[in-house]
Write a protein that holds these residues in place. Structure first.
Motif, mmCIF file in Angstrom:
data_model
loop_
_atom_site.group_PDB
_atom_site.id
_atom_site.type_symbol
_atom_site.label_atom_id
_atom_site.label_comp_id
_atom_site.label_asym_id
_atom_site.label_seq_id
_atom_site.Cartn_x
_atom_site.Cartn_y
_atom_site.Cartn_z
ATOM 1 N N SER A 80 0.828 -1.196 0.000
ATOM 2 C CA SER A 80 0.000 0.000 0.000
ATOM 3 C C SER A 80 0.866 1.252 0.000
ATOM 4 O O SER A 80 2.078 1.194 0.222
ATOM 5 N N ALA A 81 0.228 2.392 -0.252
ATOM 6 C CA ALA A 81 0.946 3.669 -0.231
ATOM 7 C C ALA A 81 0.006 4.770 0.222
ATOM 8 O O ALA A 81 -1.167 4.803 -0.176
ATOM 9 N N GLU A 82 0.517 5.666 1.074
ATOM 10 C CA GLU A 82 -0.209 6.858 1.488
ATOM 11 C C GLU A 82 0.206 8.014 0.581
ATOM 12 O O GLU A 82 1.394 8.243 0.362
ATOM 13 N N LEU A 114 -4.084 2.441 -2.543
ATOM 14 C CA LEU A 114 -3.667 3.802 -2.228
ATOM 15 C C LEU A 114 -4.622 4.392 -1.199
ATOM 16 O O LEU A 114 -5.805 4.039 -1.156
ATOM 17 N N GLU A 115 -4.089 5.313 -0.382
ATOM 18 C CA GLU A 115 -4.912 5.989 0.608
ATOM 19 C C GLU A 115 -4.649 7.484 0.556
ATOM 20 O O GLU A 115 -3.511 7.926 0.391
ATOM 21 N N SER A 133 -11.643 7.925 -8.791
ATOM 22 C CA SER A 133 -12.349 6.686 -8.400
ATOM 23 C C SER A 133 -11.915 6.134 -7.051
ATOM 24 O O SER A 133 -11.999 4.922 -6.806
ATOM 25 N N PHE A 134 -11.444 7.015 -6.145
ATOM 26 C CA PHE A 134 -11.245 6.607 -4.760
ATOM 27 C C PHE A 134 -12.610 6.473 -4.089
ATOM 28 O O PHE A 134 -13.573 7.139 -4.477
ATOM 29 N N THR A 288 -9.779 5.484 -0.111
ATOM 30 C CA THR A 288 -8.936 4.373 -0.540
ATOM 31 C C THR A 288 -9.263 3.992 -1.974
ATOM 32 O O THR A 288 -10.368 4.229 -2.467
ATOM 33 N N LYS A 289 -8.282 3.371 -2.614
ATOM 34 C CA LYS A 289 -8.481 2.892 -3.983
ATOM 35 C C LYS A 289 -7.628 1.641 -4.197
ATOM 36 O O LYS A 289 -6.424 1.636 -3.903
ATOM 37 N N ASN A 290 -8.248 0.583 -4.692
ATOM 38 C CA ASN A 290 -7.513 -0.622 -5.090
ATOM 39 C C ASN A 290 -7.089 -0.456 -6.538
ATOM 40 O O ASN A 290 -7.939 -0.235 -7.411
#
Length: 294
Positions: A80-82, A114-115, A133-134, A288-290
């Motif tokens: 993941s990444a902030e 992502l966050e 599209s988060f 968040t987004k995948n």
């Protein structure tokens, strides 16, 4: 003439100063990026480690003037990444998608989520998250305890986490916070003179714990996590843990304030924090987004 490029080490001072100035205003505030120039620079160098800041940030210059910063803090263990930012001058906001594209090209292939953590008043980033599209994951409230009120804290008895309670603390933490940025084992590995877990026990049984981090160099500290066993709730354990942790944090010279983040729907916790002496500071959204495997 506009130039968007990867950051280099010579940019660090101007970038940390730029983020500091932007993050003071709620209209451009990002929750985990800090407001002190030196603290931001130290974090970028020392704590953005899985992918160095020189490989994870982009900057936008118009001539010699810095007009935008955007980056990510990757956790390759968690895939993941902030997202840090975007921090862009209001009149230059139209460059945001170009900056985003440049940054996205730098994301490691392992990253699949992502966050973003903007202030609710940071409408530009909130709107950006929607256009990218988060999905909104949660509403969060930031509370602050001012050091000028530390003399009002009551005496309480807490003890520092010892190895005999490691397993119980990890279990309680992982049950209370199953999908968060540090699991119980990671917390134990982080413990040092400025990062402590305090506990309350009863006849050899763990009743609750609290994990706190001090940044005495910058006069700041944060309460990261705390939880009480279900069987012990309603017995004042939470207030004791909070009070004990606060009293320890304020033993550091120059400690100005202590902050914490709590889900806005957790009214009981917010009321407990306010009862101890915390005050409301910010409201934020978690998006968040995948992005899947590239």
């Amino acid at each position: 003439m506009l130039e968007i490029r990867m950051i280099d080490k010579e940019d660090l001072g101007s970038v940390s100063g730029f983020i500091s100035q932007m993050n003071i205003s709620e209209e451009s505030h990002i929750g985990y990026c800090g407001k002190d120039k030196n603290e931001i620079a130290k974090y970028m160098v020392n704590d953005i480690s899985d992918v160095k800041y020189t490989d994870s940030f982009v900057v936008a210059y118009e001539g010699n003037k810095l007009v935008g910063v955007l980056g990510f803090d990757a956790d390759l263990d968690d895939n993941s990444a902030e997202i840090w930012g975007p921090f862009i001058l209001r009149e230059k906001w139209n460059i945001v998608y170009e900056m985003w594209k440049k940054m996205a090209e730098m994301l490691p292939k392992k990253i699949d989520s992502l966050e973003m953590f903007p202030n609710v008043k940071n409408t530009r980033v909130c709107q950006l998250s929607s256009s990218l599209s988060f999905k909104k994951y949660s509403d969060e409230t930031i509370l602050i305890f001012q050091g000028t009120n530390s003399h009002e804290l009551k005496s309480t008895s807490v003890e520092e986490l010892s190895p005999e309670y490691f397993v119980d603390m990890v279990q309680l933490h992982d049950e209370a916070f199953p999908n968060t940025y540090y699991n119980g084992q990671q917390i134990i590995k982080r413990l040092d003179d400025h990062k402590k877990v305090f506990i309350i026990t009863n006849e050899g049984q763990l009743c609750g714990y609290i994990y706190v981090e001090a940044e005495p160099e910058f006069g700041e500290a944060s309460i990261e996590f705390f939880a009480v066993e279900k069987s012990e709730r309603g017995n004042g354990i939470g207030a004791q843990l909070l009070t004990g942790a606060l009293k320890w944090l304020f033993t550091f010279e120059g400690m100005d304030s202590i902050t914490l983040c709590v889900n806005s729907a957790n009214v009981n916790a917010i009321n407990l924090y306010k009862k101890v002496g915390f005050e409301h500071l910010h409201d934020l959204y978690t998006f968040t987004k995948n992005i899947g495997q590239k």
